[in-house]
Write a protein that holds these residues in place. Structure first.
Motif, PDB file in Angstrom:
ATOM      1  N   THR A  62       0.815  -1.218   0.000  1.00 32.67           N
ATOM      2  CA  THR A  62       0.000   0.000   0.000  1.00 32.67           C
ATOM      3  C   THR A  62       0.849   1.269   0.000  1.00 32.67           C
ATOM      4  N   ASP A  63       2.138   1.137   0.242  1.00 30.52           N
ATOM      5  CA  ASP A  63       3.055   2.276   0.283  1.00 30.52           C
ATOM      6  C   ASP A  63       4.318   1.862  -0.466  1.00 30.52           C
ATOM      7  N   ARG A  64       4.253   1.908  -1.810  1.00 35.33           N
ATOM      8  CA  ARG A  64       5.292   1.301  -2.637  1.00 35.33           C
ATOM      9  C   ARG A  64       6.674   1.880  -2.376  1.00 35.33           C
ATOM     10  N   PHE A  65       6.776   3.156  -2.027  1.00 34.41           N
ATOM     11  CA  PHE A  65       8.078   3.767  -1.797  1.00 34.41           C
ATOM     12  C   PHE A  65       8.333   4.034  -0.317  1.00 34.41           C
ATOM     13  N   LEU A  66       7.512   3.424   0.539  1.00 37.06           N
ATOM     14  CA  LEU A  66       7.662   3.537   1.992  1.00 37.06           C
ATOM     15  C   LEU A  66       7.760   4.998   2.422  1.00 37.06           C
ATOM     16  N   ASP A  67       6.827   5.810   1.891  1.00 33.45           N
ATOM     17  CA  ASP A  67       6.832   7.242   2.183  1.00 33.45           C
ATOM     18  C   ASP A  67       6.447   7.557   3.629  1.00 33.45           C
ATOM     19  N   ALA A  68       5.937   6.575   4.359  1.00 34.59           N
ATOM     20  CA  ALA A  68       5.613   6.814   5.765  1.00 34.59           C
ATOM     21  C   ALA A  68       6.875   6.968   6.609  1.00 34.59           C
TER      22      ALA A  68
END
Length: 652
Positions: free
Chosen positions: A220-226
């Motif tokens: 759900t967060d392909r670039f691990l922007d969290a």
């Protein structure tokens, strides 16, 4: 605060933010918070640099909106209302980041930890490199202090500091420890997320989790922007999830230039990780250890006149030997599984004086029971643990270790084409990790229940899971996680191409992938079952045919070594004893007969009589218990997936 204001008295991270501010976007410092103030008349040219000061999770979306606005009004001024609307949204995100920056915990560091003594050097490496590898011995403090060093650098404001652990128990325990050290309630600034339990909030800046949780978040967060920082802890364990994450991160790092990656490892081949990330810098930190005396007490003798000692008796003898030591302290005993822990705990409670507290420690214990080993105590303790205590957790107060030299490892058998969980001899590196657990609080003693020659003949390292796993399982999981083709994925150690070819062949045979090597509906169902795909296919068919109970027994039997023994000098007697289990129509039915026979005897025989019964019938008692354990684990998995029909929940 104007453009020309004096910022020299502000912390360095605040100065950095101010220096990044462009025309029309100024930070005002008021008491304990930072408020972003937008220009009354923002222009579209000022928006792009302001996005860099927003939360990482918002930046891609805001840049996309800005590009769309620029393209829509190419050659003509953008509508002031649209620009103002986007500017307001940018300001809101920047305010969140600024408030998070001010609210970051102010860590205090214990001076006696080796990692803390080199914290300036570590901080400089983190600041100047996108990836670093920190190699630290047991007791160096790397697990608890690295997130605090990142907080001191201002990381955790634009996104969370993600900190992975191989096991749930470690994620929870480390989160509690860090929260305590920075003085915040657990679940606020420092939180954790494990399967079925999320103790984080929007304001969380340090998030502990299992590596499987982070891998699942890539969906759900392909670039691990969290996250603005990711710490992969205990990378030397080289589980499939860790290898998947290391390969995935290598792919996204060029597109996430602001993301920092810190890989921590015990002193086990750290250069391999460095090479994987383009010769990333490696910093080695020694452990805080005292001298450890190693005593070898082998259970088996080369002398035919000397009778071998049972494992349980060897442990009791070692505990008696350590109880004579004048130095106080707790004892840590490594065992291969829950059943061994329960049996050893029962024997110790009967054998030892009442003043000793016996505590188990394994992954499936309740959180309350797991935390008991970390609580202060007055009695002497004996802690019985699986290899979760080898590197993932530090049990306090340990002065003595008893190491039988075994662990349960998942391994694929090319001959039977089945993934099993056999109990195997540990590597020299694992044995040294266990030994290091008793040199933390004072001089320690490690008793190894095997000979020095046995130790020296063991492999230096444990094989990575990717090299002892059915590639069909790996391909299935990679397709489920959308990680791409296994042959193209940047593994730290790529699997052999023949194994990859066999894996695809197996999945085609099971109907898990189609002619384009894409997952079928059946493949998606198989991917949810954390068992060998062949066994998973049997379980799914059993659901449809209404024979789940019988198939669970057979499937678990195929996952362990055949418990029927046939010694070379007693083949005829063994064949005669095994006749009662034979079935003319199916070898699988033989497993059901053997299962029923064993459990019928177990209802009225004691443990010692069961062992004698097994010996008389040429059955391995240990493998039967292993079969039973695997059956229970498989039943729990199937039950969690809702595949058990009514009336099948009790089990045999």
């Amino acid at each position: 605060m104007g453009r020309g204001c004096n910022t020299s008295r502000l912390p360095r991270v605040y100065n950095t933010l101010i220096c990044q501010c462009k025309r029309g976007f100024i930070f005002k410092f008021s008491r304990l918070e930072v408020v972003a103030v937008g220009n009354d008349r923002p222009d579209i040219a000022s928006l792009a640099p302001r996005i860099a000061l927003c939360m990482q999770r918002d930046q891609h979306r805001l840049r996309s909106r800005l590009r769309a606005l620029q393209e829509r009004h190419s050659g003509s001024p953008a509508a002031p209302e649209a620009v103002a609307l986007l500017a307001a949204e940018i300001d809101r995100s920047a305010q969140v980041r600024a408030r998070r920056l001010v609210a970051l915990p102010k860590p205090v560091f214990p001076d006696d930890l080796p990692v803390v003594q080199r914290r300036r050097e570590i901080a400089d490496l983190i600041a100047t490199h996108q990836v670093i590898v920190l190699c630290g011995e047991t007791g160096s403090g790397k697990t608890t202090q690295l997130p605090k060093i990142c907080l001191e650098l201002g990381r955790g404001a634009g996104g969370m500091i993600g900190h992975t652990q191989p096991r749930r128990i470690a994620a929870r325990a480390v989160a509690m420890r860090i929260a305590e050290e920075v003085g915040t309630p657990l679940g606020h600034a420092v939180g954790y997320k494990v399967r079925f339990s999320d103790h984080t909030r929007p304001e969380t800046c340090v998030k502990l989790m299992t590596d499987g949780i982070l891998l699942a978040e890539t969906q759900t967060d392909r670039f691990l922007d969290a996250y603005d920082t990711i710490i992969i802890d205990e990378a030397h364990e080289r589980s499939l999830n860790i290898d998947f994450l290391l390969g995935y991160l290598k792919q996204i790092l060029p597109r996430r230039l602001g993301l920092k990656l810190i890989i921590t490892s015990a002193t086990i081949d750290p250069q391999r990780f460095s090479r994987h990330f383009g010769d990333a810098p490696v910093i080695e930190v020694s452990g805080r250890t005292f001298p450890v005396e190693v005593r070898y007490r082998p259970l088996r003798s080369d002398d035919p006149e000397v009778e071998d000692i049972e494992m349980l008796q060897g442990i009791l003898d070692a505990v008696d030997e350590l109880s004579q030591e004048p130095a106080g302290g707790d004892v840590l005993i490594f065992l291969s599984g829950e059943r061994e822990i329960r049996e050893t705990a029962e024997a110790l409670r009967k054998h030892h004086p009442p003043g000793v507290e016996v505590l188990p420690l394994y992954a499936r214990l309740s959180a309350t029971d797991q935390m008991r080993v970390f609580q202060p105590h007055g009695k002497r303790r004996i802690v019985l643990a699986t290899n979760v205590a080898e590197t993932s957790l530090t049990v306090p107060g340990i002065r003595f270790v008893i190491d039988p030299g075994y662990a349960r490892l998942s391994r694929y058998s090319p001959r039977t084409k089945v993934q099993r969980l056999p109990i195997e001899r540990i590597s020299r590196a694992s044995a040294d990790q266990r030994k290091g657990r008793c040199g933390r609080v004072g001089p320690g003693i490690c008793i190894r229940l095997y000979s020095q020659a046995d130790f020296e003949g063991r492999p230096p390292f444990t094989d990575p899971e990717i090299l002892r796993t059915n590639l069909a399982s790996v391909i299935l999981q990679m397709k489920a996680y959308r990680l791409g083709a296994v042959q193209d994925f940047p593994f730290v150690e790529p699997p052999d191409y023949r194994a990859v070819r066999d894996g695809y062949s197996t999945l085609h045979e099971l109907g898990a992938i189609d002619e384009r090597n894409e997952l079928t509906d059946l493949g998606y169902a198989l991917a949810r079952l954390p068992v060998d795909p062949r066994i998973g296919r049997m379980v799914l068919a059993a659901r449809d045919e209404g024979c789940m109970e019988e198939v669970l027994i057979i499937a678990s039997a195929l996952s362990v070594q055949d418990p029927r023994e046939r010694p070379m000098d007693k083949q005829q007697a063994a064949d005669e004893a095994h006749k009662q289990f034979r079935d003319e129509n199916s070898d699988f039915m033989s497993y059901l007969k053997l299962w029923d026979f064993f459990h019928a005897q177990a209802e009225h025989l004691s443990g010692s009589k069961m062992r004698k019964m097994c010996q008389a019938n040429f059955i391995s008692y240990i493998r039967m218990r292993e079969w039973h354990d695997v059956h229970q684990q498989l039943r729990e998995i199937v039950g969690e997936m809702g595949l058990l029909h009514a009336g099948e929940g009790a089990g045999k």
